[in-house]
Write an enzyme that holds these catalytic residues in place. Structure first.
Site, PDB file in Angstrom:
ATOM      1  N   LYS A   1     -11.251 -14.796  -0.072  1.00 16.53           N
ATOM      2  CA  LYS A   1     -10.774 -14.158  -1.447  1.00 16.53           C
ATOM      3  C   LYS A   1     -12.043 -14.679  -2.210  1.00 16.53           C
ATOM      4  CE  LYS A   1      -7.090 -13.113  -4.477  1.00 16.53           C
ATOM      5  NZ  LYS A   1      -7.418 -11.693  -4.517  1.00 16.53           N
TER       6      LYS A   1
HETATM    7  N1  PMP Z   1      -6.541  -7.264  -0.250  1.00 22.89           N
HETATM    8  C1  PMP Z   1      -6.977  -7.553  -1.197  1.00 22.89           C
HETATM    9  C2  PMP Z   1      -8.597  -7.059  -1.278  1.00 22.89           C
HETATM   10  C3  PMP Z   1      -6.673  -8.323  -2.363  1.00 22.89           C
HETATM   11  O1  PMP Z   1      -7.457  -8.459  -3.356  1.00 22.89           O
HETATM   12  C4  PMP Z   1      -5.553  -8.663  -2.376  1.00 22.89           C
HETATM   13  C5  PMP Z   1      -4.602  -9.252  -3.340  1.00 22.89           C
HETATM   14  N2  PMP Z   1      -4.796 -10.577  -3.090  1.00 22.89           N
HETATM   15  C6  PMP Z   1      -4.350  -8.249  -1.026  1.00 22.89           C
HETATM   16  C7  PMP Z   1      -4.917  -7.455  -0.123  1.00 22.89           C
HETATM   17  C8  PMP Z   1      -3.191  -8.547  -0.954  1.00 22.89           C
HETATM   18  O2  PMP Z   1      -2.974  -9.916  -0.861  1.00 22.89           O
HETATM   19  P1  PMP Z   1      -1.675 -10.800  -1.322  1.00 22.89           P
HETATM   20  O3  PMP Z   1      -0.526 -10.298  -0.784  1.00 22.89           O
HETATM   21  O4  PMP Z   1      -1.895 -12.229  -0.525  1.00 22.89           O
HETATM   22  O5  PMP Z   1      -1.808 -10.822  -2.829  1.00 22.89           O
END
Ligand code: PMP
Length: 315
Positions: A158
């Protein structure tokens, strides 16, 4: 979202007032987009505020940092405590938490010989789409922007720079009146929403994809899969075709910001009945019970904000 200044921001080991929490204009992360971050939610529970799946988020932050050789100069325990103390000082009952680690000011040579800065911001941020979309679903579009392949930039990390792709897609979707963009991968399969993972429901089974489709492995995705299996649904993980989304009985997106939000329409075509379906509703309902501490079997996913101080506070 418009920011209200919060009282306290944690920056490099210190609690600073909002207006003092600044970064130098020569910070490497500003120029080249090299940073890693997390988006985490803290929910109100009967036992006081609790951070949802803090360990999994901080494990992902460490893994993302490793990809970019960002050597975070704090342990996970120190950061967890900094997060909880920031929430306590801001006196939030529930909030969104944004820890960020980035290359700070050092040099602007592309090899990034720089110290690592770390920030923790917290602010009150209810679900972006609100109660109406949670109940009725959102209208999404297939973006003309493809999701970059993980061989170009690792999608399971991320990282701040990744969001150039998401921001282009979201702004383009908004300019055509849609709530959210879904990006296809470079093979034309479904990748993910701009900041969400995709789930389909077909004949009572859940379908979602994985890192082979150039996605971030969402923690809400993992929570939704576990909740679905505990509710007795089968979950199949594999590449998904666009046609399968269009033919799905139900579809929903998962992410920390939007939690679990149904998709009611893709480019003007109704998905299923064009409303939140029963499987989505069951998973969504359990999810909100879980994050609010109403399901004892999932309490391990909640990290109480006030535990460390020994003074657990009623919210
Ligand atoms: N895909 C992307 C590109 C994201 O930025 C996020 C948000 N973090 C998610 C999926 C979903 O991840 P999470 O459930 O951990 O927030």
């Amino acid at each position: 979202m418009s920011f209200e200044k919060t009282k306290w921001v944690w920056q490099n080991g210190k609690f600073l007032r909002w207006d003092e929490a600044k970064i130098h204009s020569s910070a490497f992360g500003l120029h080249y987009g090299v940073g890693v971050f997390e988006g985490i939610r803290c929910y109100e529970t009967a036992e006081g505020p609790a951070v949802f799946r803090l360990k999994e988020h901080m494990d992902r932050l460490s893994a993302s940092a490793q990809v970019y050789q960002l050597d975070i100069p704090y342990s996970q325990e120190e950061l967890n405590e900094a997060i909880c103390e920031t929430i306590r000082r801001n006196e939030f009952k529930s909030c969104y938490i944004r820890p960020t680690a980035y290359f700070d000011s050092g040099s602007l040579g592309i090899r990034a010989v720089c110290p690592v800065g770390v920030n923790i911001l917290t602010w009150e941020w209810p679900n972006d789409f609100g109660a109406e979309k949670l109940a009725k679903g959102m209208r999404v579009t297939i973006s003309p922007y493809k999701k970059f392949h993980s061989s170009m930039i690792p999608t399971t990390a991320k990282a701040t720079g990744n969001y150039l792709n998401s921001i282009l897609a979201v702004r383009e979707a908004a300019s055509r009146g849609y709530d959210e963009a879904i990006l296809l991968d470079m093979h034309g399969n479904l990748a993910e929403g701009a900041v969400e993972n995709v789930f389909l429901v077909k004949n009572g089974r859940l379908l979602t994809n994985d890192q082979n489709s150039s996605i971030l492995l969402g923690i809400t995705r993992d929570s939704a899969m576990r909740i679905a299996r505990d509710l007795g649904y089968e979950v199949e993980v594999r590449a998904l075709k666009l046609d399968e989304l269009l033919d799905a009985d139900e579809a929903f997106l998962t992410g920390t910001a939007i939690e679990i939000t149904p998709i009611r329409e893709v480019d003007g075509r109704a998905i299923g009945a064009g409303a939140r379906g029963p499987v989505t509703e069951a998973i969504q309902k359990t999810f909100f019970d879980v994050v609010s501490g109403r399901k004892s079997e999932y309490l391990r996913w909640l990290h109480p904000v006030w535990k460390e101080s020994g003074a657990r506070k009623a919210a």
